[in-house]
Enzyme design. Sequence first.
Site, short mmCIF file in Angstrom:
data_model
loop_
_atom_site.label_atom_id
_atom_site.label_comp_id
_atom_site.label_asym_id
_atom_site.label_seq_id
_atom_site.Cartn_x
_atom_site.Cartn_y
_atom_site.Cartn_z
CG HIS A 58 -21.28 -65.41 -40.91
ND1 HIS A 58 -20.91 -64.27 -41.57
CD2 HIS A 58 -22.63 -65.33 -40.79
CE1 HIS A 58 -21.96 -63.55 -41.86
NE2 HIS A 58 -23.03 -64.14 -41.38
CD GLU B 151 -28.29 -64.59 -44.08
OE1 GLU B 151 -28.71 -65.56 -43.42
OE2 GLU B 151 -27.50 -63.75 -43.59
CE LYS C 135 -16.22 -69.25 -50.20
NZ LYS C 135 -15.47 -68.73 -51.31
#
Length: 545
Positions: free
Chosen positions: A11, A182, A36
């Site tokens: 990412h 996460e 984003k």
Amino acid sequence: MRVLGINGVFHDPAAALVIDGVTVAAAEEERFTRRKHGKSPAPFSTWELPEQSARWCLAHAGLTAADLDLVAYSYDPRLARPRNGDITGDGWEGLRTLYAERAPLFLKTALPGLDPSRVRFVPHHVAHAASAYLAAPHESSSVIVCDGRGETGSYLAGQAIDGSLKVLAAQSLPHSLGLMYEEATEHLGFRRSSDEYKVMALAAYGEPRFLARFRELVRANGDGAFTVERIDWSAFAPRLARGDDWQPVHADLASTVQVRLEEILLELARWLHARTGDRVLTMAGGVALNCVANSRIATEGPFEEVWVQPAAGDAGTALGAALWTAHSHGDAIQPMPGAALGRGWSDSELERRLLEARVPFETPPDIARAVAEILAADGIVGWFEGRSEYGPRALGHRSLLAHPGQAGNVGRLNVVKGRESFRPVAPMVLLDRASEIFEGPLPSPYMLFTHRVRPDWLSRIPAVVHVDGSARIQTVDRGAEPLVARLLRSFEELTGLPVVVNTSLDTAGRPMVDDPRDALECFGSAPLDALAIGSHLVRRASPGA
Ligand SMILES: [Fe+2]
């Protein structure tokens, strides 16, 4: 030599250009595509590359893809687990590997003229590490990389001497401090690989009351690595869906995870220091964006100085891969000049854009003074100045500014940005004044540490004090950031406060503003009182005017 760095695997796709050891440009793809984090963090998206940011880096230097000596891709598919002909196994991990192997061909399509044989694969954690030890202004340092995952690892500790890295410890998956954080992020109703900083902010509202259990679940092994057991998150607090209200137990869980992370990182830092005896620690990897943990490492850890790469997340591996590749081919590497490595526009170009949009504006004799006056009158100002930032923090180039003396300004800014009310906003302060007001690691030019606000300042700058009495400051050096320094000085002359509230110029769920159109769109849709854009000032017309 001319090296283009590419991060495209997980990412935060990004590109960086290093010419003869000098970092010339670096930018994240999200600032161009306005999506984003650039893409979904799924194996299926591995083929998606930072096309626009890469093209911009080349254009900025007046180069074409054919002019590049090498391209450095911050992941090495040869280190991934063999896929044995099956691309679906292990959650499509084989597909990720296949796409990464094909990256040179994808790059050739994205950047016409590129010779795919010039693409080099750089191990993910080596790229992170180089983004710290090669970009930092230190000849030698100990280095820690901690993130969710690379090819098969989640952690690297080593020593860099004159640009060469010696790996002293590493940790393989499934044990991962980044993935643990996460998971906590997801359990608490936030987006994983994206909203981890919200867990850090929430932690300040709780007590680490599950710490005894987490010390069993997450522990250092004594050999420079660690163990993370499977965690049944629901045993501690009920799972939250996106947008659900959190209860005290959720803040307690966030606090527990945060404190345990800090404890483990401190242990790992002590282990490393015992082997290297270095003065300086450099850090990168997504976990190094955790400024609360960074502060504990800096203040309680064994190193005298801690330097963290401002683009510590995966975006920074584009720069690290390029620097590492340039160094391995004999280039002498210069420290990165700062985080303002993205796009910028001249005053005349900005004027043309404003005229084109038919937006009334003025050009005051000193934009810094004009903005200080609006802030002193408690206005909220969008601040679009110079080149945009590489990394997730607004550092006085694409910022939203406000008066720190009004506690209500946190709420006002969170309304402008359309985000949770518990989120703190941060102060920028002149470097030479910082120690009078804040206690903690200095300098802090990239907002990667938290500080204690000194008691006699708590009531003077309430808008920038988090619930636990901390503040995540940006120190402004007059030499490096003359315009922002002038703004701070003007604001102090008017209010007696050498501090201004600074948060990123963006609205909820969108990347930071990057180009003039983004700035005007943001100004047009959010209740800002003014927009400073280059040397020009756009004021909000009063209703009915
Ligand atoms: Fe990473």
